[in-house]
Scaffold this active site. Sequence first.
Site, PDB file in Angstrom:
ATOM      1  N   HIS A  72       0.737  -1.098  -0.229  1.00  0.00           N
ATOM      2  CA  HIS A  72       0.097  -0.111  -0.066  1.00  0.00           C
ATOM      3  C   HIS A  72       0.952   1.312  -0.120  1.00  0.00           C
ATOM      4  O   HIS A  72       0.396   2.367  -0.303  1.00  0.00           O
ATOM      5  CB  HIS A  72      -0.902  -0.227   1.094  1.00  0.00           C
ATOM      6  CG  HIS A  72      -0.483   0.275   2.372  1.00  0.00           C
ATOM      7  ND1 HIS A  72      -0.095  -0.617   3.251  1.00  0.00           N
ATOM      8  CD2 HIS A  72      -0.187   1.495   3.510  1.00  0.00           C
ATOM      9  CE1 HIS A  72       0.576   0.008   4.226  1.00  0.00           C
ATOM     10  NE2 HIS A  72       0.170   1.230   4.562  1.00  0.00           N
ATOM     11  N   GLU A  76       3.767   5.490  -3.533  1.00  0.00           N
ATOM     12  CA  GLU A  76       3.778   6.719  -2.602  1.00  0.00           C
ATOM     13  C   GLU A  76       5.399   7.092  -2.232  1.00  0.00           C
ATOM     14  O   GLU A  76       5.867   7.998  -2.521  1.00  0.00           O
ATOM     15  CB  GLU A  76       3.097   7.044  -1.459  1.00  0.00           C
ATOM     16  CG  GLU A  76       3.101   8.443  -0.663  1.00  0.00           C
ATOM     17  CD  GLU A  76       2.752   9.299  -1.383  1.00  0.00           C
ATOM     18  OE1 GLU A  76       2.953  10.676  -1.124  1.00  0.00           O
ATOM     19  OE2 GLU A  76       2.157   9.387  -2.488  1.00  0.00           O
ATOM     20  N   ASP A  77       5.876   6.082  -1.736  1.00  0.00           N
ATOM     21  CA  ASP A  77       7.202   6.204  -0.949  1.00  0.00           C
ATOM     22  C   ASP A  77       8.421   5.348  -1.499  1.00  0.00           C
ATOM     23  O   ASP A  77       9.590   5.380  -0.960  1.00  0.00           O
ATOM     24  CB  ASP A  77       7.007   5.457   0.455  1.00  0.00           C
ATOM     25  CG  ASP A  77       6.127   6.341   1.435  1.00  0.00           C
ATOM     26  OD1 ASP A  77       5.829   7.488   1.090  1.00  0.00           O
ATOM     27  OD2 ASP A  77       5.386   5.779   2.116  1.00  0.00           O
ATOM     28  N   ASP A 139      -4.085   0.431   8.447  1.00  0.00           N
ATOM     29  CA  ASP A 139      -2.949   1.378   8.261  1.00  0.00           C
ATOM     30  C   ASP A 139      -3.010   2.098   9.368  1.00  0.00           C
ATOM     31  O   ASP A 139      -2.094   2.435  10.109  1.00  0.00           O
ATOM     32  CB  ASP A 139      -2.883   1.615   6.883  1.00  0.00           C
ATOM     33  CG  ASP A 139      -1.973   3.136   6.746  1.00  0.00           C
ATOM     34  OD1 ASP A 139      -0.770   2.759   7.051  1.00  0.00           O
ATOM     35  OD2 ASP A 139      -2.365   4.038   6.624  1.00  0.00           O
TER      36      ASP A 139
END
Length: 741
Positions: A72, A76-77, A139
């Site tokens: 997940h 993004e990272d 999360d």
Amino acid sequence: MMRQYELVERVLKYDPKADEALLNRAYVYAMKAHGHQKRASGAPYFSHPLEVAAILTDLKLDDATIATALLHDVIEDTDATRTEIDQMFGPEIGSLVDGLTKIKRLDLVSKKAEQAENFRKLLIAISSDIRVLLVKLADRLHNMRTLEHMKPESRRRNSEETLDIYAPLAGMMGMQALREELEDHAFRWLHPEAYDALTEKLAEMRERNRGLVEEIRQAIARKCLDAGIKAETFGREKKPYAIWSKMKHKQISLEQLSDIYGFRVIVSSIEDCYRVLGIVHTTWSTVPGRFKDYISAPKRNNYQSIHTTVYGPRHQRVELQIRTSDMQHIAEFGIAAHALYKDQQHGLVNGHEFEAGINGDDSPYGRLRVMISSLLEAANPEEFLEHTKLELFHDQVFCFTPKGRLIALPRGATPLDFAYAVHTDIGNEAIAAYINGRHVPIDTHLRNGDEVVIETSKGHIRPAAWEAFAVTGRARAAIRRAAREAERRRFVELGRQLVNSTLAGLEVDYSEEKVKAAAPKMSFKTADDLLAAVGRNDIPLQDVVAAILPQGHAQGAEGYKPTRRFGRARDQEGWFNIEKVNSLKFRTAEIDSTTAVSIGGPSQELPVAFEPGGAVPGDRIVGVMAPGEGIRVFQIHSPRLKEYEEEHWIDVTWDVDPERPQRFPARISVTAVNAPGSLAEIAKVIGETGGNIDNIKMARRAADFTVMHIELEVFDLVHLNHIVAGLRAKSAVAKVERLFE
């Protein structure tokens, strides 16, 4: 940190058909993608998605959801892309990861408008697939468990988001255990002093009441055993946040709170639930008003249980929940307890479509999607946020339609909320309400078990104040939407009348085709858009007329300027030359009605407002165009007319149907003897002559006389004069005069 094989084994334990290769591939990919990244605690970053996946295995979710949890954060990272995820894991998981990536970028604790817009995007993302929401909740839970490693400002922001958004969403999905843990973590960081004081007090009470919980649990278990009912009994202390919320709500101290401990009885059948209830109620005294049957009337998140409170052993208040093992599973895991997303036959089709009857509008997720669909129609982000919070934070009451349909509503809901819950059209057309056969105000608070009947009328114009009577976001959103549509219709009609009257003064026939052709010239998409702008006074009327006129008329219209006789040629009669009034039948004054805007009354479809002094048929009146408001109607003697430039004046004329009389506002000043019974005598005269008192204000009071300003509703000028004459004839009345300001 959980090893790869341990995660796979956890999934296979509850789902032997899970795709083991998919889970291994996702584990390795995520671990390599995050590489040497570290969390604020110093732990490897990969430990976070792994813990999120572990939380979801406790909920027994499918392999695609577990893989999504592992992946997940990679878009993004890390350097991973959506295309790469699609290629390696398929478009279904790619879509889930992409949805979670979009949510992570949102700032949900910011300026109100920005926060609301981000919240809108969040709900759109989770409405596409329930698994996006489930992964996001897991999360958030792990992040809250490790919040001590974050900076104070980050703790505050995350805690506010959790209490405002994620905990209520978990509750709406029926995931009570997850909601309670989220709330307690947020409470700890948002109110550390209160949290520490409360947990310390609870520890003291726990020590003082050592053995009490077990004593009560055993007493309940013995009673069930004696009756031959196989039951599991549990006792527990309520969570700190739940206790603190109840203390705040009831404005009491911890010592005054009697239901700190809760007990649960789990049986095998619904029949046994009611047998246990009978045993409990015949053994111990019940606490009035503390019984709720959520088995026969489940909560909106599908929660089912019987709740009751009794005075148990040691005369201690005992709050008891009685349910079956299946109900307990749903109460603990909520929507995650359903296999909708685990089995293609009974679950997701292409990621988001549920089989009718399993989901529909009756499942928590189905209602969430319906709620989001309704809320997205809000006019602006702030309104959306207001409505959404209204939907997320609620307790419930259960009411019935005349045909026995059960309607669940937030506590404090009114018949107006009930009407919109049944159907939007019912709400839009509601004019009156009956509760249990009795006619009640539309703002009456509903109670459990009420049978509600809504009286409707097509074409009903709802008072603006009714929005304040609605509690649910759905009702408020629908009322505002209907108000905007009604306001637009009124401005369109006013614009149509203004253009029509102006063209009539220039001896040009009006037609919708001409307006439609002129709209693009004035940079409007439709004729209604153009007419609405005219009605709001957003654009000069003469510009619209010039765009409509045929080429041959254009030259003659260039010098046209509106005057107080809006739309008339200068040699025509205006309102200064009203010739006569037809006795009591104020159909129209004998003026050229084709060039004047017709004023029918307060309830007409035009945006018309009467100035405080009011005006009634028979009065000579003037209209003033107020930008964005429509027409303000003034009696010709009103001193407030001086405040407006004459170019804003327009010709208006009365158009009252004698077959459908309406009341109009007027104000009078009455000087009466200051003696007992004077006000009653004045009210009697007004009532007996058919008038209606809207408001009374004591303007001046002396030892001998009192001056009252009375706001009336009358049919016309003759009716008003009849009331005035009746008042002047009374010995208690010294003076009566009309007020125009």
